[in-house]
Design a protein around this motif. Structure first.
Motif, PDB file in Angstrom:
ATOM      1  N   THR A  33      43.619  56.847 -11.096  1.00 54.72           N
ATOM      2  CA  THR A  33      43.205  58.104 -10.453  1.00 54.72           C
ATOM      3  C   THR A  33      43.294  59.305 -11.374  1.00 54.72           C
ATOM      4  O   THR A  33      42.586  60.297 -11.171  1.00 54.72           O
ATOM      5  CB  THR A  33      44.071  58.381  -9.214  1.00 54.72           C
ATOM      6  N   ASP A  38      44.314  71.109  -8.193  1.00 57.19           N
ATOM      7  CA  ASP A  38      43.393  71.649  -7.203  1.00 57.19           C
ATOM      8  C   ASP A  38      43.748  73.087  -6.854  1.00 57.19           C
ATOM      9  O   ASP A  38      44.920  73.460  -6.820  1.00 57.19           O
ATOM     10  CB  ASP A  38      43.440  70.794  -5.930  1.00 57.19           C
ATOM     11  N   MET A 259      49.099  61.140  -5.703  1.00 51.51           N
ATOM     12  CA  MET A 259      47.718  60.773  -6.016  1.00 51.51           C
ATOM     13  C   MET A 259      47.203  59.695  -5.060  1.00 51.51           C
ATOM     14  O   MET A 259      46.029  59.684  -4.688  1.00 51.51           O
ATOM     15  CB  MET A 259      47.624  60.284  -7.460  1.00 51.51           C
ATOM     16  N   THR A 260      48.084  58.778  -4.657  1.00 51.10           N
ATOM     17  CA  THR A 260      47.687  57.750  -3.684  1.00 51.10           C
ATOM     18  C   THR A 260      47.285  58.393  -2.362  1.00 51.10           C
ATOM     19  O   THR A 260      46.337  57.949  -1.699  1.00 51.10           O
ATOM     20  CB  THR A 260      48.837  56.755  -3.453  1.00 51.10           C
ATOM     21  N   GLY A 262      46.040  61.310  -2.095  1.00 47.93           N
ATOM     22  CA  GLY A 262      44.934  62.246  -2.310  1.00 47.93           C
ATOM     23  C   GLY A 262      45.361  63.695  -2.303  1.00 47.93           C
ATOM     24  O   GLY A 262      44.559  64.582  -2.017  1.00 47.93           O
TER      25      GLY A 262
END
Length: 785
Positions: A33, A38, A259-260, A262
């Motif tokens: 990933t 963000d 990250m898993t 999101g």
């Protein structure tokens, strides 16, 4: 913990193997990933929040108000031939960049022109740039156009803009980066101008770029501080490398979980790494110090490891739980960055504790114990003289100490009354940063880049073909132009007034709404035939909804409340009986049928203000829950009312003091500073638990209260100081951040930790001497500090 210790000592290889497999899986996740950063204001509130639903409905109906890159620059005279030719060349070159939908500048801005056959929309600046008379005419034409002046050029004509609207599929980090990089390459060909880039697309990428650098910087600085402290304490490879390896593994596991799920890393999330570094190191230090002390008391290596796990494992697990609770209560927040920060920091703290317990136990079993000289050096090194003096001082002056802290609390509470909830869209841009200076240049000299949208919806079709309704819209626009916060207003009324001028030989005397409905309807039909897109940006197909598009300064949520109150009063006067608080659209994205005029206010500025409204509730709920849960844990742990009271009072002090400091210094409460209070409470209570757990142990060994406090001060007091040094260093590293709110977060939490140490080593013993808690005989498996 005895069963856990038995498992760890019996099957260390198998347990470590499972841990290695899990960590390799985490590494695999990150390889797949990557680490996603963000910044998106729309994601600051829940997807089902009414303000978000209204904003998304607006975007679907009209256009994104965060898709324009604004490039501002000063000029001697925007209507000088050379300048106009340069702007023309810039505009043409920028328009060829992939991902750019359109570029608007003084060179191609369009307006309505009257012709023999009716009207046309064409560029206000023509092709004849060598004629002085033409240049004078162009100046008059552009500066007379209400939609061009103060948008592509200021009214003094000494500053201009290039406005780059991105295509929808290019408005992500990668697409924006390509456009920004290629735009800079184009602008480099015009060295005579000092270009200032701003606008949401630029600011979002600027945040992400800085986040990546800042995150690495936090980790490096915190790591260096930790290594220096560990070297000073242990001076052995195991004592230095083992804790550092553990916290890095904790960071790996935490980021993999994020990250898993999101969850991108935002400004608050970037501090998670530094938090795990300092909290994880503190746990490892407690374990190693306990191991050294057990060896010093004559225990064999295996017995010392077992004692470390059984006695300290429970206390360290409890402090990890309290820290996780402090962060976890942020899950009740409505502001997504606060919620996400709390969740993943809590997970990271607990994961790091598990890794620490497993790895330290295994490594200590498999490596040689420290030498007698190393153990003796750790025992002698420290703060014994200081702690002895503190112990005597707290015994002799218990009541003056309590009185002094009471005065401190009163003064701090007075300062806290000055606290203000206030957020800015670009809260984290420090006033010394180039991005902030560029934004201010464009905002102060030409046009503000932040959107505020007003949608007026009537229950009647073709309502905004009626001159009276159009005059209401025009009156609203006129009012908004009187506000100093507003730099540009566009409405369908402006288009009609310009068309009326064009239809009367460009006479400015006709810059007004047509008198009859039929004439207004004819003009609007003519506008649709000429440039339907321009019309649809300001009124819907049914002419039942009109948009007033506003560009305004980033004035902050505190000022915004006054602005919105004044605006609501004006709207109520202009549209009697209107619903100023309509419900969000239904799941189809369309607004529900209306029975009266409804007025919706949305846009990026409104979202920022809405976020501020949530902070007070989020903050009070979070602190209240943290206080409740930790009080319950204290009650279960100590089962003594006086112990619980003693444990909570010192941890209120840092919170009130930090609130007072923020109030006096004028530091606003915003997402990054609001979390300070829950962070502080969750971390500060750890030292109190260690102190009181050790005190209870000493009391149950039969020592007098004075002797028990002395032994606790000398034993646990040193650990409190050492771990607090790590925490101070780790949070202090955040003060180097270019993000203003992160720097505040680091400095204020560091101050909170200092106050917590002072409260735990001065106020806490004084309270113990005053309240004199009594305990029963020790029980097996007692938690030890």
């Amino acid at each position: 913990m005895e069963r856990i210790a038995d498992l760890l000592l019996r099957y260390p290889r198998a347990i470590v193997a499972v841990l290695v497999v899990a960590l390799l899986a985490c590494g695999g996740v990150l390889l797949k990933t990557g680490i996603v950063f963000d910044y998106n204001l729309e994601n600051f509130l829940p997807a089902d929040d009414a303000s978000i639903e209204l904003y998304r409905a607006f975007v679907e109906e009209y256009e994104e108000d965060d898709a324009v890159i604004v490039i501002g620059f000063a000029v001697e005279d925007a209507f000088e031939e050379t300048t106009l030719r340069d702007i023309e060349a810039m505009t043409a070159a920028l328009d060829t960049i992939a991902g750019v939908q359109e570029v608007t500048s003084i060179a191609n801005v369009q307006g309505l022109r009257g012709t023999a056959g009716g009207i046309e929309i064409r560029e206000l600046v023509g092709d004849d740039l060598s004629s002085a008379d033409s240049l004078v005419a162009y100046r008059a034409r552009v500066l007379a156009d209400s939609l061009a002046a103060g948008y592509v050029v200021n009214r003094e004509a000494d500053a201009a803009t290039l406005l780059i609207r991105l295509e929808a599929d290019a408005n992500d980090y990668t697409g924006r980066k390509v456009v920004l990089d290629q735009s800079r390459a184009v602008l480099a060909g015009f060295p005579a101008y000092d270009f200032r880039i701003t606008g949401f697309p630029f600011l979002r990428n600027n945040y992400v770029d800085k986040l990546q650098v800042e995150t690495i910087k936090y980790v490096v600085i915190s790591s260096l501080i930790n290594v220096l402290i560990l070297l000073w304490m242990f001076r052995t490879p195991v004592g230095v490398l083992l804790p550092m390896a553990i916290v890095y593994l904790g960071i790996l596991a935490t980021v993999a979980v994020m990250m898993t799920a999101g969850a991108g890393i935002d400004v608050l999330g970037s501090t998670i790494f530094a938090l795990i570094l300092v909290v994880g190191i503190a746990d490892s230090m407690h374990f190693l110090v306990k191991y050294y002390h057990s060896l010093e008391r004559g225990l064999a290596k295996r017995a010392a490891v077992q004692r470390m796990v059984v006695r300290l494992g429970a206390a360290t697990f409890l402090t990890s739980i309290t820290t996780a609770i402090g962060f976890g209560t942020l899950l009740t927040a409505n502001v997504i960055p606060m919620k996400r920060f709390g969740l993943y920091t809590a997970i990271g703290v607990l994961l790091t504790f598990v890794i620490s317990l497993i790895v330290i136990t295994a490594v200590l079993l498999w490596t040689k114990p420290p030498t007698a000289a190393q153990i003796d050096r750790l025992s002698r090194a420290g703060f014994r003289p200081l702690l002895m003096r503190l112990d005597g001082f707290t015994q002799r002056h218990r009541w003056p100490i309590v009185a002094a802290f009471a005065v401190l609390l009163a003064v701090s509470a007075l300062g806290a009354t000055q606290l203000r909830i206030n957020t800015f869209i670009n809260d984290d841009l420090g006033p010394e940063s180039q991005a902030y200076k560029d934004m201010r240049f464009v905002q102060d000299n030409i046009v503000a880049p932040f959107g505020y949208e007003i949608l007026v919806e009537s229950p009647d079709l073709d309502a905004f073909k009626e001159p009276e309704a159009l005059r209401q819209i025009d009156s609203l626009a006129a009012y908004l132009r009187t506000r100093p916060e507003v730099s540009r207003v566009a409405s369908v009324a402006d288009l009609l007034k310009q068309l009326n001028v064009a239809m009367h030989a460009d006479s400015s005397a006709f810059y007004r709404i047509p008198e009859s409905r039929d004439l207004a309807a004819q003009y609007l039909f003519l506008l649709e035939l000429t440039d339907e897109d321009a019309v649809r940006r300001l009124v819907d197909y049914d002419y039942a909804e009109a948009r007033v598009a506003i560009l305004m300064d980033d004035i902050g949520s505190a000022h915004m409340k006054g602005f919105q109150a004044d605006l609501d009063a004006k709207l109520a006067a202009l549209f009697p009986g209107a619903d100023l608080d309509p419900p969000p659209p239904d799941t189809t994205g369309r607004a529900a049928p209306v029975e009266r005029v409804t007025i919706t206010q949305t846009g990026t500025v409104v979202l920022g203000a809405r976020m501020a409204d949530s902070i007070v509730t989020d903050l009070l709920t979070s602190i209240g829950l943290a206080f409740l849960f930790i009080s319950l844990l204290m009650g279960l742990l100590f089962r003594n009312v006086r112990f619980v009271l003693i444990s909570l009072v010192p941890n209120i002090v840092p919170l009130v003091v930090i609130a007072g400091v923020m109030g006096v210094m004028g530091i606003d409460v915003k997402p990054a500073t609001a979390v300070i209070f829950t962070i502080a409470f969750g971390i500060a209570v750890d030292d109190t638990i260690h102190f009181l757990a050790r005190l209870r142990q000493e009391l149950r060994l039969g020592l007098s209260l004075e002797a028990a406090v002395r032994e606790t001060m000398l034993g646990t007091g040193k650990a409190i100081i050492l771990t607090s040094m790590v925490l101070l260093g780790g949070f202090g590293s955040l003060m180097t951040s270019v993000f203003q709110s992160t720097a505040y977060l680091g400095g204020l939490v560091a101050l909170t930790i200092f106050m917590a140490v002072l409260a735990d080593l001065v106020l806490l013993p004084a309270l113990v001497h005053i309240l004199k808690p009594k305990l029963a005989v020790a029980k097996s498996g007692e938690i030890e500090a």
